[in-house]
Structures are given as structure tokens and as C-alpha cells.
Design an enzyme around this catalytic site. Structure first.
Site, PDB file in Angstrom:
ATOM      1  N   PRO A 158       0.794  -1.240   0.000  1.00 57.55           N
ATOM      2  CA  PRO A 158       0.000   0.000   0.000  1.00 57.55           C
ATOM      3  C   PRO A 158       0.827   1.292   0.000  1.00 57.55           C
ATOM      4  CG  PRO A 158       0.041  -0.948   2.195  1.00 57.55           C
ATOM      5  CD  PRO A 158       0.770  -1.915   1.304  1.00 57.55           C
ATOM      6  N   CYS A 159       1.458   1.580  -1.135  1.00 59.86           N
ATOM      7  CA  CYS A 159       2.307   2.768  -1.225  1.00 59.86           C
ATOM      8  C   CYS A 159       1.501   4.064  -1.151  1.00 59.86           C
ATOM      9  CB  CYS A 159       3.168   2.725  -2.484  1.00 59.86           C
ATOM     10  SG  CYS A 159       2.233   2.551  -3.991  1.00 59.86           S
TER      11      CYS A 159
END
Length: 176
Positions: free
Chosen positions: A148-149
């Protein structure tokens, strides 16, 4: 290079909030794209690596496709805190540099609903001057949602996002 390559499926998941293109292995997604052109390049890369890739939209009723669509809908509705807890090994992640893989492991550890700055991650990696390089690794992340950047932000801004800033805002809003 990549781990043992096998058969992969491509799948477009249109959703009122967000359309995603996935590449799936038998045990789940190994790549996520927000643009069709990026997805096409990823499929070509897999084929160059010698993998077999089929159009999953023809196999839309497969168990993997149904599960993926269900998880995406629940996640985007804010009903699920985890899109995929343990995504399968991805040849795209394996192809990343050692530094990128270290950054991606740090990003994967950011809890739902929380954010970290590029600088915080660089300090965790042992060098506070790596914030820009952390941003580069975020931009190279082949598996947003799985890694989950979107949870990585700038010190004074949201920073960037491969899918575009509007998608990043949407994902952060969903997670509260």
C-alpha cells in the site's frame, strides 16, 4: 530475476470508484495497475520472461476472479481493512532491486488507516537522506493495494502516486 513462472490470468475490475487491472496467479494477484497501458506493458514483460498469460475476462467466473472482485468491492466500500493479507509471490516484486524490496517490505508493514512519510521510511532504513529514493521505490511498486504505497506521504504534502493523486486521495479517504 523472477521466481518460477507459471500460468497467469489478466483481469479488469471496473468499479464505480476505481478501475483496476490485475495479473493473477492461481493463489491471488501478483500485479495491480490503474492504467490499461501499464497493464499491457506488464503482460508483455511476463511473456518476455516466458510466462503463459491468458485473458481472465473470458474466465470471469473463475474462483480467483470472483474472490478478487469481492475483495476489491469490500475494500473500496470501507468494509475490509485488508485487500490481500499475504499476496502470492510476485515475479514483478522479485524483479525489483534489493533497495526497492526493502522499501516495499517497510510499506507493507504500514497499518490500514495510517501513513508514514518518505523521510520516516528512510530513517527506518538507516539513512534519513534516502527520502527521494524511497519515493522512487514507491513509484516503482508493481503491486499498489497489495503493497500500500498510497500510505506513504510527503512531509508537507500527499506526495505522488503511480495511479495519480486523485486515486491516492480516494484510497486514503476510504481508509480514514
Amino acid at each position: 530475476m523472477a521466481p518460477e513462472l507459471k500460468k497467469f490470468l489478466t483481469l479488469c475490475c471496473p468499479h464505480p470508484q476505481l478501475t483496476c487491472w490485475f495479473i493473477l496467479a492461481d493463489d491471488g494477484p501478483v500485479r495491480v495497475d490503474f492504467q490499461a497501458a501499464d497493464h499491457r506493458r506488464a503482460v508483455l514483460t511476463l511473456r518476455q520472461w516466458g510466462a503463459m498469460v491468458n485473458d481472465g475476462n473470458r474466465e470471469a467466473d473463475s474462483a480467483a476472479a470472483r474472490l478478487l472482485r469481492q475483495r476489491l468491492a469490500c475494500y473500496l466500500a470501507g468494509e475490509s481493512r485488508c485487500f490481500f493479507a499475504d499476496p502470492p509471490p510476485s515475479p514483478f516484486l522479485a524483479a525489483g532491486s534489493a533497495f526497492q524490496q526493502r522499501v516495499w517490505r517497510q510499506i507493507a508493514a504500514i497499518p490500514y488507516g495510517e501513513t508514514r512519510s518518505y523521510g520516516e521510511i528512510s530513517r527506518t532504513l538507516g539513512d534519513r537522506n534516502l527520502a527521494r529514493a524511497v519515493g522512487g521505490a514507491c513509484g516503482a511498486n508493481p503491486c499498489p493495494l497489495l503493497i500500500p504505497c498510497h500510505r506513504v506521504v510527503g512531509k508537507n504534502s500527499l506526495g505522488g502516486f503511480t495511479g495519480g493523486i486523485e486515486i491516492k486521495k480516494l484510497l486514503l479517504t476510504i481508509e480514514g
